[in-house]
Enzyme design. Structure first.
Site, PDB file in Angstrom:
ATOM      1  N   GLY A 161       9.662   8.395  29.345  1.00 40.18           N
ATOM      2  CA  GLY A 161       9.377   6.993  29.646  1.00 40.18           C
ATOM      3  C   GLY A 161      10.598   6.291  30.226  1.00 40.18           C
ATOM      4  N   ASN A 162      10.404   5.018  30.575  1.00 42.13           N
ATOM      5  CA  ASN A 162      11.521   4.213  31.091  1.00 42.13           C
ATOM      6  C   ASN A 162      11.168   2.730  31.078  1.00 42.13           C
ATOM      7  OD1 ASN A 162       9.967   4.493  33.767  1.00 42.13           O
ATOM      8  ND2 ASN A 162      10.765   6.554  33.446  1.00 42.13           N
ATOM      9  N   GLU A 199      11.841   8.265  37.847  1.00 41.46           N
ATOM     10  CA  GLU A 199      10.621   7.506  38.129  1.00 41.46           C
ATOM     11  C   GLU A 199      10.938   6.090  38.622  1.00 41.46           C
ATOM     12  OE1 GLU A 199       8.907   8.287  34.294  1.00 41.46           O
ATOM     13  OE2 GLU A 199       7.652   9.899  35.080  1.00 41.46           O
ATOM     14  N   HIS A 238       7.233   1.933  31.020  1.00 41.12           N
ATOM     15  CA  HIS A 238       6.450   3.150  31.269  1.00 41.12           C
ATOM     16  C   HIS A 238       6.560   4.034  30.033  1.00 41.12           C
ATOM     17  CE1 HIS A 238       5.023   6.903  32.733  1.00 41.12           C
ATOM     18  NE2 HIS A 238       6.217   7.432  32.886  1.00 41.12           N
ATOM     19  N   HIS A 268       4.829   7.331  27.409  1.00 38.73           N
ATOM     20  CA  HIS A 268       4.041   8.567  27.307  1.00 38.73           C
ATOM     21  C   HIS A 268       3.404   8.567  25.913  1.00 38.73           C
ATOM     22  CE1 HIS A 268       6.560  11.062  30.460  1.00 38.73           C
ATOM     23  NE2 HIS A 268       6.096   9.943  30.958  1.00 38.73           N
ATOM     24  N   HIS A 274      -0.523  11.775  33.210  1.00 36.31           N
ATOM     25  CA  HIS A 274       0.891  11.415  33.015  1.00 36.31           C
ATOM     26  C   HIS A 274       1.114  10.444  31.853  1.00 36.31           C
ATOM     27  CE1 HIS A 274       4.942  10.619  35.144  1.00 36.31           C
ATOM     28  NE2 HIS A 274       4.981  10.110  33.930  1.00 36.31           N
TER      29      HIS A 274
END
Ligand SMILES: [Zn+2]
Length: 232
Positions: free
Chosen positions: A35-36, A84, A103, A105, A166
């Site tokens: 993630g980010n 990303e 973002h 997961h 994703h």
């Protein structure tokens, strides 16, 4: 921090990103380095603070957060930005109303993303946090400009979408709004998967979806000019 909830300086932006990274890890929205997160910087509108790639969140420090321009150029920081990055820079370039991006997961949302399923407006919280049911964006390779481009339409009138095979992408007028959207998507995705074996899951009545959108979701965006207050 400004009154609108956007960090004023690079330092504040870095600290805010680290704070939400810790939350994201502790609340099981990601594991390890997945993630980010990014935020705009109020005093420098052409720059954003974004998480570095492949860096564990439990030891992440504010100085590890990378400052980048909207074309992806690194302005300050010793680490590489997340691979990303296009998910972030493209949204900021196209949407002046977006000031925070998260973002994740998270597991239940990833199950829907793997199946290519949408998340309908089955619970009030999803409408308040995201503006209604959310959809899974078409498939694209990870960390590509294509993946970013294909999220533009699913996010036009929503605070989140699923990325096919994703994870979750959430946007907001602040990082806090985007983070809340990512949390709510995971909770509602989990409820949806638990409910599905018992038959079709009824949606919130359409007039109530519209009411909750207008009274709870749209006001969060209203200060930001290009507020997406309408749409299906
Ligand atoms: Zn990802």
């Amino acid at each position: 921090m400004t009154a609108s909830g956007i960090p004023q300086t690079r330092r504040e932006a870095r600290e805010l990103v680290v704070l939400f990274c810790r939350r994201m890890l502790h609340e099981h929205l990601v594991s390890y380095t997945a993630g980010n997160i990014s935020t705009r910087i109020a005093s420098e509108p052409g720059l954003v603070a974004v998480t570095p790639g492949s860096t564990a969140y439990d030891t992440l420090r504010p100085e590890d957060i990378v400052i980048v321009a909207l074309d992806g150029t690194v302005v300050e920081g010793s680490l590489r930005p997340t691979a990303e990055l296009p998910l972030h820079t493209l949204a900021y370039r196209d949407r002046p109303d977006v000031a925070g991006i998260v973002h994740t997961h998270s597991p239940a949302a990833m199950a829907l993303a793997a199946l290519g399923m949408d998340l309908p407006p089955i619970l009030h919280g999803l409408i308040a946090a995201c503006g209604g049911g959310i959809v899974t964006a078409p498939y694209a390779r990870g960390a590509t400009e294509d993946m970013a481009t294909l999220t533009a339409e699913p996010l036009r009138h929503r605070s989140a979408c699923l990325l096919r095979n994703h994870g979750v992408l959430a946007i907001g007028p602040t990082v806090e709004h985007a983070y809340n959207a990512a949390c709510v998507v995971e909770g509602v995705a989990d409820a949806y998967l638990r409910a599905l074996p018992f038959g079709p899951v009824p949606e919130v009545p359409a007039d109530d979806v519209a009411r909750i959108r207008e009274t709870q979701w749209a006001p969060a965006w209203a200060d930001r000019g290009a507020a997406p207050t309408h749409g299906g």
